[in-house]
Design a protein around this motif. Structure first.
Motif, PDB file in Angstrom:
ATOM      1  N   PRO A   1     -26.962  43.424  -6.826  1.00  0.00           N
ATOM      2  CA  PRO A   1     -25.858  43.237  -5.882  1.00  0.00           C
ATOM      3  C   PRO A   1     -26.251  42.347  -4.712  1.00  0.00           C
ATOM      4  O   PRO A   1     -27.421  42.263  -4.344  1.00  0.00           O
ATOM      5  N   LEU A   2     -25.273  41.669  -4.148  1.00  0.00           N
ATOM      6  CA  LEU A   2     -25.463  40.848  -2.958  1.00  0.00           C
ATOM      7  C   LEU A   2     -24.439  41.280  -1.928  1.00  0.00           C
ATOM      8  O   LEU A   2     -23.273  41.490  -2.248  1.00  0.00           O
ATOM      9  N   SER A   3     -24.842  41.429  -0.706  1.00  0.00           N
ATOM     10  CA  SER A   3     -23.969  41.959   0.336  1.00  0.00           C
ATOM     11  C   SER A   3     -22.819  41.011   0.632  1.00  0.00           C
ATOM     12  O   SER A   3     -23.024  39.798   0.772  1.00  0.00           O
ATOM     13  N   VAL A   4     -21.609  41.579   0.717  1.00  0.00           N
ATOM     14  CA  VAL A   4     -20.447  40.782   1.091  1.00  0.00           C
ATOM     15  C   VAL A   4     -20.654  40.204   2.482  1.00  0.00           C
ATOM     16  O   VAL A   4     -21.167  40.859   3.376  1.00  0.00           O
ATOM     17  N   ASN A   5     -20.300  38.953   2.664  1.00  0.00           N
ATOM     18  CA  ASN A   5     -20.404  38.199   3.915  1.00  0.00           C
ATOM     19  C   ASN A   5     -21.812  37.667   4.184  1.00  0.00           C
ATOM     20  O   ASN A   5     -22.067  37.118   5.246  1.00  0.00           O
ATOM     21  N   SER A   6     -22.746  37.855   3.228  1.00  0.00           N
ATOM     22  CA  SER A   6     -24.088  37.307   3.415  1.00  0.00           C
ATOM     23  C   SER A   6     -24.129  35.848   2.980  1.00  0.00           C
ATOM     24  O   SER A   6     -23.358  35.410   2.121  1.00  0.00           O
ATOM     25  N   ASP A   7     -25.026  35.076   3.576  1.00  0.00           N
ATOM     26  CA  ASP A   7     -25.190  33.661   3.236  1.00  0.00           C
ATOM     27  C   ASP A   7     -26.181  33.510   2.088  1.00  0.00           C
ATOM     28  O   ASP A   7     -27.178  34.238   2.006  1.00  0.00           O
ATOM     29  N   LEU A   8     -25.917  32.542   1.220  1.00  0.00           N
ATOM     30  CA  LEU A   8     -26.788  32.294   0.070  1.00  0.00           C
ATOM     31  C   LEU A   8     -27.180  30.825   0.013  1.00  0.00           C
ATOM     32  O   LEU A   8     -26.423  29.959   0.429  1.00  0.00           O
ATOM     33  N   GLN A   9     -28.366  30.591  -0.522  1.00  0.00           N
ATOM     34  CA  GLN A   9     -28.788  29.235  -0.878  1.00  0.00           C
ATOM     35  C   GLN A   9     -28.877  29.193  -2.395  1.00  0.00           C
ATOM     36  O   GLN A   9     -29.595  29.982  -3.002  1.00  0.00           O
ATOM     37  N   LEU A  10     -28.118  28.309  -3.021  1.00  0.00           N
ATOM     38  CA  LEU A  10     -28.071  28.224  -4.470  1.00  0.00           C
ATOM     39  C   LEU A  10     -28.567  26.867  -4.929  1.00  0.00           C
ATOM     40  O   LEU A  10     -28.399  25.864  -4.219  1.00  0.00           O
ATOM     41  N   VAL A  11     -29.182  26.854  -6.103  1.00  0.00           N
ATOM     42  CA  VAL A  11     -29.657  25.597  -6.683  1.00  0.00           C
ATOM     43  C   VAL A  11     -29.149  25.513  -8.117  1.00  0.00           C
ATOM     44  O   VAL A  11     -29.472  26.363  -8.950  1.00  0.00           O
ATOM     45  N   LEU A  12     -28.313  24.524  -8.412  1.00  0.00           N
ATOM     46  CA  LEU A  12     -27.884  24.233  -9.775  1.00  0.00           C
ATOM     47  C   LEU A  12     -28.793  23.138 -10.306  1.00  0.00           C
ATOM     48  O   LEU A  12     -29.066  22.155  -9.603  1.00  0.00           O
ATOM     49  N   GLU A  13     -29.282  23.307 -11.541  1.00  0.00           N
ATOM     50  CA  GLU A  13     -30.153  22.292 -12.125  1.00  0.00           C
ATOM     51  C   GLU A  13     -29.449  21.622 -13.293  1.00  0.00           C
ATOM     52  O   GLU A  13     -28.945  22.296 -14.189  1.00  0.00           O
ATOM     53  N   ASP A  14     -29.434  20.312 -13.272  1.00  0.00           N
ATOM     54  CA  ASP A  14     -28.859  19.529 -14.367  1.00  0.00           C
ATOM     55  C   ASP A  14     -29.912  18.530 -14.841  1.00  0.00           C
ATOM     56  O   ASP A  14     -30.236  17.573 -14.135  1.00  0.00           O
ATOM     57  N   ASN A  15     -30.494  18.804 -16.038  1.00  0.00           N
ATOM     58  CA  ASN A  15     -31.551  17.941 -16.582  1.00  0.00           C
ATOM     59  C   ASN A  15     -32.692  17.776 -15.589  1.00  0.00           C
ATOM     60  O   ASN A  15     -33.221  16.679 -15.389  1.00  0.00           O
ATOM     61  N   GLY A  16     -33.042  18.885 -14.934  1.00  0.00           N
ATOM     62  CA  GLY A  16     -34.166  18.863 -14.013  1.00  0.00           C
ATOM     63  C   GLY A  16     -33.839  18.349 -12.632  1.00  0.00           C
ATOM     64  O   GLY A  16     -34.686  18.360 -11.749  1.00  0.00           O
ATOM     65  N   VAL A  17     -32.606  17.870 -12.421  1.00  0.00           N
ATOM     66  CA  VAL A  17     -32.206  17.361 -11.101  1.00  0.00           C
ATOM     67  C   VAL A  17     -31.510  18.490 -10.331  1.00  0.00           C
ATOM     68  O   VAL A  17     -30.453  18.968 -10.749  1.00  0.00           O
ATOM     69  N   PRO A  18     -32.082  18.964  -9.213  1.00  0.00           N
ATOM     70  CA  PRO A  18     -31.479  20.085  -8.486  1.00  0.00           C
ATOM     71  C   PRO A  18     -30.286  19.645  -7.636  1.00  0.00           C
ATOM     72  O   PRO A  18     -30.283  18.562  -7.064  1.00  0.00           O
ATOM     73  N   ILE A  19     -29.260  20.474  -7.617  1.00  0.00           N
ATOM     74  CA  ILE A  19     -28.127  20.291  -6.715  1.00  0.00           C
ATOM     75  C   ILE A  19     -28.095  21.516  -5.809  1.00  0.00           C
ATOM     76  O   ILE A  19     -27.788  22.613  -6.257  1.00  0.00           O
ATOM     77  N   GLU A  20     -28.453  21.323  -4.564  1.00  0.00           N
ATOM     78  CA  GLU A  20     -28.536  22.448  -3.637  1.00  0.00           C
ATOM     79  C   GLU A  20     -27.167  22.724  -3.002  1.00  0.00           C
ATOM     80  O   GLU A  20     -26.493  21.809  -2.552  1.00  0.00           O
ATOM     81  N   ILE A  21     -26.793  23.991  -2.972  1.00  0.00           N
ATOM     82  CA  ILE A  21     -25.498  24.411  -2.438  1.00  0.00           C
ATOM     83  C   ILE A  21     -25.712  25.624  -1.547  1.00  0.00           C
ATOM     84  O   ILE A  21     -26.527  26.489  -1.854  1.00  0.00           O
ATOM     85  N   SER A  22     -24.993  25.691  -0.437  1.00  0.00           N
ATOM     86  CA  SER A  22     -25.010  26.898   0.397  1.00  0.00           C
ATOM     87  C   SER A  22     -23.620  27.506   0.388  1.00  0.00           C
ATOM     88  O   SER A  22     -22.618  26.800   0.335  1.00  0.00           O
ATOM     89  N   GLY A  23     -23.574  28.840   0.413  1.00  0.00           N
ATOM     90  CA  GLY A  23     -22.289  29.514   0.364  1.00  0.00           C
ATOM     91  C   GLY A  23     -22.332  30.885   0.996  1.00  0.00           C
ATOM     92  O   GLY A  23     -23.359  31.322   1.513  1.00  0.00           O
ATOM     93  N   ASN A  24     -21.187  31.558   0.945  1.00  0.00           N
ATOM     94  CA  ASN A  24     -21.019  32.870   1.559  1.00  0.00           C
ATOM     95  C   ASN A  24     -20.421  33.827   0.522  1.00  0.00           C
ATOM     96  O   ASN A  24     -19.451  33.482  -0.147  1.00  0.00           O
ATOM     97  N   VAL A  25     -20.999  35.022   0.391  1.00  0.00           N
ATOM     98  CA  VAL A  25     -20.492  36.007  -0.567  1.00  0.00           C
ATOM     99  C   VAL A  25     -19.175  36.575  -0.049  1.00  0.00           C
ATOM    100  O   VAL A  25     -19.118  37.124   1.056  1.00  0.00           O
ATOM    101  N   VAL A  26     -18.114  36.425  -0.836  1.00  0.00           N
ATOM    102  CA  VAL A  26     -16.803  36.907  -0.409  1.00  0.00           C
ATOM    103  C   VAL A  26     -16.308  38.095  -1.229  1.00  0.00           C
ATOM    104  O   VAL A  26     -15.339  38.746  -0.855  1.00  0.00           O
TER     105      VAL A  26
END
Length: 404
Positions: free
Chosen positions: A319-344
């Protein structure tokens, strides 16, 4: 509004001197605004005025009070001035009835409040809902509605008796009153359904409050004849103008979200979604590496379910706490796409794990084309597969295609 009524009633009980009372009320109007006048005229005359109308009448009443005192050569109470103003000068009241305010308030309260829970009753709630929806549309502001339903309430009645059910309903209503903000409107919608109307509140803010209420109810035990009764609630959230532009539609949207909570296993809160499943579905060979803030050093992986420019739905092993901030990394063929978001939102899934809703931060919007390009490459190399990813921004895909 109830808190304001209480302050005005206290001033009326404390002072029968028209001049002193007007001074106190004028100060309240200056600090709290026209809603003070709305509440005052509800108490004095039972008239429901708009804030602008109430403010205009207040200014005129203060002037009339001064003229009346000068003409009579003696002190005049505010109630006397109000009666003369509305029956003789403004002629809104034709045959006013004199009644003690405290006696009237007791009668009026019994007609507004549900006798069991102490929350507003359905008729009063419907009036307030109409007022708040009209205000939200007039001023172009958000309005959120949460519908709560007690889980397995029939089992409580069948196991412990209906008096125990009454005790549980009162306890849940008390939890709502404790957690809600002063400006929120709580009511008994019907049976074991309770509701909270949140003026000037968006869905994410409403979700935080609804989850706070849900967790409080989940943690409490209701004592009854030496036993401790556990109870949980499910909730559904909708907002105006996003989900509906009128009262009936708003209630229906919240009701749909509530039943989604029930379908997912109860004891959770769901947001109404307008997704009609008409959008392009993509099967993406991506993993998401989540680092939940600085408090957790170890990263872990979660599987993306639905994805759009605005947010992401994940299947997470923890579980992840509602309203907490996250740092996410999507990888496509080894190339990272960094995303930040908020658990809603957060749902515990019957099959194990958790469904986590993440709203992307605005700082990510400038990277829209990068994510769109990644998805377009997948579209070309792999046909869409059902029940995987949902891409809600086909227009963005078409615009980005020319840049790839």
């Amino acid at each position: 509004m109830e808190a304001m009524r209480g302050r005005i009633l206290e001033l009326l009980a404390r002072s029968n001197d028209g001049g002193t009372l007007i001074n106190h009320l004028s100060h309240l109007v200056e600090t709290e605004g026209p809603d003070t006048c709305v509440a005052l005229f509800q108490i004095l005359t039972s008239m429901d005025l708009t804030p602008d109308e109430a403010m205009q009448h207040w200014i005129a009443l203060v002037s009339h009070h001064g003229s009346l005192q000068a003409a009579l050569g003696r002190q005049v109470t505010l109630a006397t001035a109000a009666c003369d103003y509305f029956s003789s000068q403004h002629r809104t009241l034709h045959t006013p009835k004199i009644i003690e305010v405290e006696a009237y308030e007791r009668t009026a309260r019994s007609s507004r409040v549900d006798g069991l829970t102490g929350l507003l009753n359905r008729a009063t709630f419907d009036e307030r809902l109409h007022q708040e929806v009209s205000r939200a549309k007039r001023h172009d502001i958000d309005l959120a509605l949460v519908l709560f339903d007690l889980d397995h309430f029939k089992q409580v009645n069948d196991t412990f008796g209906h008096l125990a059910g009454d005790a549980v309903l009162k306890a849940v209503a008390g939890a709502i009153m404790t957690e809600k903000r002063s400006e929120d409107i709580a009511a008994r919608f019907g049976g074991e359904e309770l509701t909270v109307l949140m003026p000037e509140t968006g869905k994410q803010e409403a979700l935080v409050l609804a989850e706070r209420i849900r967790r409080r109810v989940e943690a409490m035990r209701v004592p009854y004849e030496g036993q401790q009764i556990a109870i949980t609630i499910s909730g559904g959230i909708a907002s105006c103008p996003v989900d509906a532009m009128h009262e009936t539609g708003l209630v229906q949207a919240a009701d749909r979200a509530l039943y989604r909570s029930k379908d997912l296993g109860r004891n959770r809160t769901a947001l109404n979604s307008s997704d009609k499943r008409r959008n392009l579905r993509l099967s993406l060979p991506l993993q998401i590496d989540i680092a939940p803030g600085h408090r957790q050093e170890r990263h872990f992986f979660a599987e993306p379910r639905n994805i759009s420019i605005g947010g992401l739905l994940l299947h997470s092993p923890q579980p992840l706490s509602v309203n907490s901030d996250l740092q996410l990394v999507l990888e496509d063929n080894g190339v990272p796409i960094e995303i930040s978001g908020n658990v809603v939102r957060l749902f515990e899934l019957p099959e194990g794990g958790y469904e986590v809703g993440v709203a992307f931060h605005e700082t990510f919007l400038d990277r829209k084309k990068q994510l769109a390009s990644c998805l377009l490459a997948t579209i070309r190399n792999e046909p869409p597969q059902p029940r995987d990813f949902i891409w809600d921004y086909e227009a963005d895909i078409r615009r980005s295609e020319s840049t790839v």
